[in-house]
Design a protein around this motif. Structure first.
Motif, mmCIF file in Angstrom:
data_model
loop_
_atom_site.group_PDB
_atom_site.id
_atom_site.type_symbol
_atom_site.label_atom_id
_atom_site.label_comp_id
_atom_site.label_asym_id
_atom_site.label_seq_id
_atom_site.Cartn_x
_atom_site.Cartn_y
_atom_site.Cartn_z
ATOM 1 N N ASN A 21 45.008 44.390 55.725
ATOM 2 C CA ASN A 21 44.286 45.707 55.460
ATOM 3 C C ASN A 21 42.767 45.365 55.757
ATOM 4 O O ASN A 21 41.890 44.623 55.065
ATOM 5 C CB ASN A 21 44.375 46.289 53.849
ATOM 6 C CG ASN A 21 43.892 47.699 53.757
ATOM 7 O OD1 ASN A 21 43.008 48.299 54.506
ATOM 8 N ND2 ASN A 21 44.797 48.287 53.042
ATOM 9 N N ALA A 35 43.133 50.020 50.473
ATOM 10 C CA ALA A 35 43.142 48.538 49.748
ATOM 11 C C ALA A 35 43.965 48.378 48.636
ATOM 12 O O ALA A 35 45.014 47.871 48.518
ATOM 13 C CB ALA A 35 41.840 47.710 50.110
ATOM 14 N N SER A 38 47.477 49.588 48.773
ATOM 15 C CA SER A 38 48.358 48.503 49.627
ATOM 16 C C SER A 38 48.585 47.363 48.700
ATOM 17 O O SER A 38 49.497 46.598 48.873
ATOM 18 C CB SER A 38 47.592 48.221 50.936
ATOM 19 O OG SER A 38 48.096 47.121 51.571
#
Length: 149
Positions: A21, A35, A38
């Motif tokens: 990312n 982020a 993720s």
């Protein structure tokens, strides 16, 4: 190839499943949120920083500090890899695992992946004092400090 991808490839060589990312040195709130999203469900997060301490030059560097804090707030273990100099640690409270490579060259990032994966033990020692944030005469980590296992 980017620093983040080189690190991910090195960790994958060691058997880790990785997701990359990219946020750059000035992550936006949207990139930070991405982020964090993720990171959900992962065993650990590795985040690279570069001069995150240098907010005197530009407030954009503070985005790295916000990124690390947001990732730490997930409760997922966060490993910070400072890719230029060791000073970022003073601006990243709550960081339990920190590695400084002094470079973002591929060989330095590949070495970081070997340390993170446990293929090699960390052996470096600080060549400088790390001052505390906002207190340049207070030493957070002294010259010669280093940990290994």
């Amino acid at each position: 190839m980017t620093t983040t991808q080189i690190l991910a490839d090195g960790l994958a060589k060691a058997g880790a499943t990785t997701t990359v990312n990219q946020t750059g040195t000035s992550p936006t709130d949207a990139q930070i949120a991405s982020a964090v999203a993720s990171a959900q469900g992962k065993d650990a997060v590795v985040v690279t920083t570069m001069k995150a301490w240098d907010t005197a030059v530009t407030d954009k560097r503070a985005g790295q500090q916000k990124l690390v804090k947001a990732l730490q707030d997930t409760g997922i273990p966060v490993i910070v890899v400072a890719t230029r100099d060791p000073y970022d640690i003073a601006y990243l409270p709550g960081t339990a695992t920190y590695l400084s490579t002094y470079s973002y060259s591929p060989v330095a990032i590949e070495a970081a992946a070997r340390v993170i994966s446990g293929a090699v033990a960390p052996t470096g020692k600080l060549p400088v004092d790390i001052p505390a944030k906002g207190a340049p005469t207070t030493v957070l980590f002294p010259f010669g400090h280093g940990l290994t296992y």
